[in-house]
Design a protein around this motif. Structure first.
Motif, PDB file in Angstrom:
ATOM      1  N   ILE A  17       2.727 -15.683  -0.450  1.00  0.00           N
ATOM      2  CA  ILE A  17       2.886 -14.276  -0.834  1.00  0.00           C
ATOM      3  C   ILE A  17       1.514 -13.642  -1.056  1.00  0.00           C
ATOM      4  N   CYS A  18       0.598 -14.376  -1.693  1.00  0.00           N
ATOM      5  CA  CYS A  18      -0.759 -13.861  -1.898  1.00  0.00           C
ATOM      6  C   CYS A  18      -1.425 -13.534  -0.564  1.00  0.00           C
ATOM      7  N   ARG A  19      -1.263 -14.421   0.404  1.00  0.00           N
ATOM      8  CA  ARG A  19      -1.856 -14.165   1.719  1.00  0.00           C
ATOM      9  C   ARG A  19      -1.213 -12.959   2.390  1.00  0.00           C
ATOM     10  N   GLU A  20       0.086 -12.795   2.185  1.00  0.00           N
ATOM     11  CA  GLU A  20       0.783 -11.631   2.729  1.00  0.00           C
ATOM     12  C   GLU A  20       0.261 -10.344   2.098  1.00  0.00           C
ATOM     13  N   LEU A  21       0.047 -10.377   0.802  1.00  0.00           N
ATOM     14  CA  LEU A  21      -0.477  -9.197   0.102  1.00  0.00           C
ATOM     15  C   LEU A  21      -1.912  -8.905   0.547  1.00  0.00           C
ATOM     16  N   ALA A  22      -2.701  -9.952   0.755  1.00  0.00           N
ATOM     17  CA  ALA A  22      -4.071  -9.752   1.244  1.00  0.00           C
ATOM     18  C   ALA A  22      -4.050  -9.098   2.620  1.00  0.00           C
ATOM     19  N   SER A  23      -3.145  -9.545   3.474  1.00  0.00           N
ATOM     20  CA  SER A  23      -3.023  -8.948   4.809  1.00  0.00           C
ATOM     21  C   SER A  23      -2.656  -7.481   4.710  1.00  0.00           C
ATOM     22  N   ARG A  24      -1.762  -7.159   3.771  1.00  0.00           N
ATOM     23  CA  ARG A  24      -1.370  -5.763   3.589  1.00  0.00           C
ATOM     24  C   ARG A  24      -2.547  -4.923   3.090  1.00  0.00           C
ATOM     25  N   LEU A  25      -3.375  -5.469   2.219  1.00  0.00           N
ATOM     26  CA  LEU A  25      -4.560  -4.745   1.760  1.00  0.00           C
ATOM     27  C   LEU A  25      -5.490  -4.438   2.934  1.00  0.00           C
ATOM     28  N   HIS A  26      -5.631  -5.374   3.838  1.00  0.00           N
ATOM     29  CA  HIS A  26      -6.450  -5.135   5.028  1.00  0.00           C
ATOM     30  C   HIS A  26      -5.863  -3.996   5.866  1.00  0.00           C
ATOM     31  N   GLU A  27      -4.549  -3.970   5.996  1.00  0.00           N
ATOM     32  CA  GLU A  27      -3.902  -2.923   6.778  1.00  0.00           C
ATOM     33  C   GLU A  27      -4.115  -1.546   6.145  1.00  0.00           C
ATOM     34  N   VAL A  28      -3.976  -1.495   4.829  1.00  0.00           N
ATOM     35  CA  VAL A  28      -4.030  -0.208   4.126  1.00  0.00           C
ATOM     36  C   VAL A  28      -5.467   0.304   4.016  1.00  0.00           C
ATOM     37  N   TYR A  29      -6.408  -0.578   3.684  1.00  0.00           N
ATOM     38  CA  TYR A  29      -7.764  -0.128   3.344  1.00  0.00           C
ATOM     39  C   TYR A  29      -8.794  -0.386   4.441  1.00  0.00           C
ATOM     40  N   GLY A  30      -8.464  -1.201   5.410  1.00  0.00           N
ATOM     41  CA  GLY A  30      -9.337  -1.381   6.565  1.00  0.00           C
ATOM     42  C   GLY A  30     -10.761  -1.751   6.187  1.00  0.00           C
ATOM     43  N   ASP A  31     -11.729  -1.023   6.750  1.00  0.00           N
ATOM     44  CA  ASP A  31     -13.144  -1.319   6.531  1.00  0.00           C
ATOM     45  C   ASP A  31     -13.607  -1.039   5.099  1.00  0.00           C
ATOM     46  N   GLN A  32     -12.779  -0.327   4.336  1.00  0.00           N
ATOM     47  CA  GLN A  32     -13.123  -0.088   2.927  1.00  0.00           C
ATOM     48  C   GLN A  32     -13.036  -1.367   2.095  1.00  0.00           C
ATOM     49  N   LEU A  33     -12.263  -2.343   2.566  1.00  0.00           N
ATOM     50  CA  LEU A  33     -12.005  -3.547   1.779  1.00  0.00           C
ATOM     51  C   LEU A  33     -13.230  -4.451   1.757  1.00  0.00           C
ATOM     52  N   LEU A  34     -13.692  -4.744   0.558  1.00  0.00           N
ATOM     53  CA  LEU A  34     -14.872  -5.582   0.355  1.00  0.00           C
ATOM     54  C   LEU A  34     -14.497  -7.029   0.054  1.00  0.00           C
ATOM     55  N   ALA A  35     -13.462  -7.224  -0.755  1.00  0.00           N
ATOM     56  CA  ALA A  35     -13.073  -8.576  -1.160  1.00  0.00           C
ATOM     57  C   ALA A  35     -11.628  -8.578  -1.640  1.00  0.00           C
ATOM     58  N   VAL A  36     -11.003  -9.745  -1.561  1.00  0.00           N
ATOM     59  CA  VAL A  36      -9.647  -9.942  -2.077  1.00  0.00           C
ATOM     60  C   VAL A  36      -9.638 -11.264  -2.827  1.00  0.00           C
ATOM     61  N   GLY A  37      -9.125 -11.253  -4.039  1.00  0.00           N
ATOM     62  CA  GLY A  37      -9.075 -12.474  -4.829  1.00  0.00           C
ATOM     63  C   GLY A  37      -7.823 -12.557  -5.665  1.00  0.00           C
ATOM     64  N   VAL A  38      -7.471 -13.758  -6.036  1.00  0.00           N
ATOM     65  CA  VAL A  38      -6.327 -14.026  -6.905  1.00  0.00           C
ATOM     66  C   VAL A  38      -6.865 -14.462  -8.256  1.00  0.00           C
ATOM     67  N   TYR A  39      -6.235 -14.023  -9.327  1.00  0.00           N
ATOM     68  CA  TYR A  39      -6.659 -14.478 -10.647  1.00  0.00           C
ATOM     69  C   TYR A  39      -5.451 -14.956 -11.447  1.00  0.00           C
TER      70      TYR A  39
END
Length: 256
Positions: A17-39
């Motif tokens: 699910i985390c990987r799915e959410l990360a993929s969605r962040l890439h779709e939504v924010y594109g080149d704006q995305l700097l990093a994705v992390g889980v805490y």
């Protein structure tokens, strides 16, 4: 058998699910995305069957700060994704406030899913940057803003016989007492469930903390006299502890 969420899922399912959410962040924010992390517990590898998912989506700084939080239930599981500009997240990491021992763990040990520019090491450095003065200020704010205020509420409740309020106050005395101990030692607590037990393992605890903490942990809060006596003894211990470590509770009559 649970039929309504939260439902038990495996760690592998949670990571997927985390990987799915990360993929969605890439779709939504594109080149704006700097990093994705889980805490949280997932990043520490201590998640249990009913644990939720907590993630960062970090954006490159631009002309406008972004500070968003998406929190939702998908039925069997719950997630929270904080989407923030890099500068906003770095500033949060460097800030010390009263619940720092509980809130700042995510800045020290995120599980990186995407970090091509090495943002998360910078985040850890920011979290390690506050000086002792910042911790002293946070301790004094808790001593006055929480503990002094709870002492007044305790005495009011005892005075008017509002015994139903006492268990809540005992829990707050224990919780913020633990925050003070964590701040004093600049120690992070693993999770909210372990705050009191981990605080009891640290040295230089104020007199009376152990009694209040163990009372709260036992759940035996139905004796008004015992609750009042334990909290009053802890307040006295806090006053002595503050004086011993040069933490200010009382100031001039009007400080401005």
């Amino acid at each position: 058998m649970h039929t309504n969420g939260p439902l038990a899922i495996t760690r592998n399912e949670r990571l997927q699910i985390c990987r799915e959410l990360a993929s969605r962040l890439h779709e939504v924010y594109g080149d704006q995305l700097l990093a994705v992390g889980v805490y949280g517990s997932v990043s520490r590898g201590t998640d249990s069957p009913f644990s939720d998912i907590e993630m960062f989506g970090v954006l490159h700084d631009s002309g406008e700060d972004v500070d968003l939080s998406y929190e939702w239930s998908a039925g069997p599981w719950k997630a929270e994704v904080d989407v923030r500009s890099a500068s906003v997240l770095l500033a949060s990491a460097a800030r010390v406030e009263g619940r720092w021992p509980l809130t700042h763990g995510p800045f020290f040990s995120p599980l990186s899913l995407y970090d091509p520019h090495g943002f998360f090491p910078r985040l850890r450095e920011a979290a390690q940057s506050p000086r002792q003065e910042a911790f002293k200020r946070a301790i004094e704010e808790v001593l006055v803003g929480e503990m002094y205020e709870y002492a007044g509420k305790l005495r009011n409740a005892h005075h008017i016989g509002s015994h139903a309020y006492l268990p809540y106050l005992a829990m707050e005395f224990a919780h913020y007492g633990a925050m003070l101990i964590g701040l004093h030692h600049r120690r992070l607590f693993t999770t909210g469930a372990l705050v009191l037990s981990e605080a009891l393992e640290l040295p230089e605890r104020p007199e009376g903390f152990d009694r209040v903490a163990r009372l709260a942990m036992s759940g035996e809060l139905n004796d008004p006299a015992a609750v009042v006596n334990a909290c009053e003894a802890f307040w006295d211990g806090l006053v002595q502890w503050a004086a011993a470590h040069d933490y200010t509770i009382h100031s001039t009559r009007i400080p401005f």
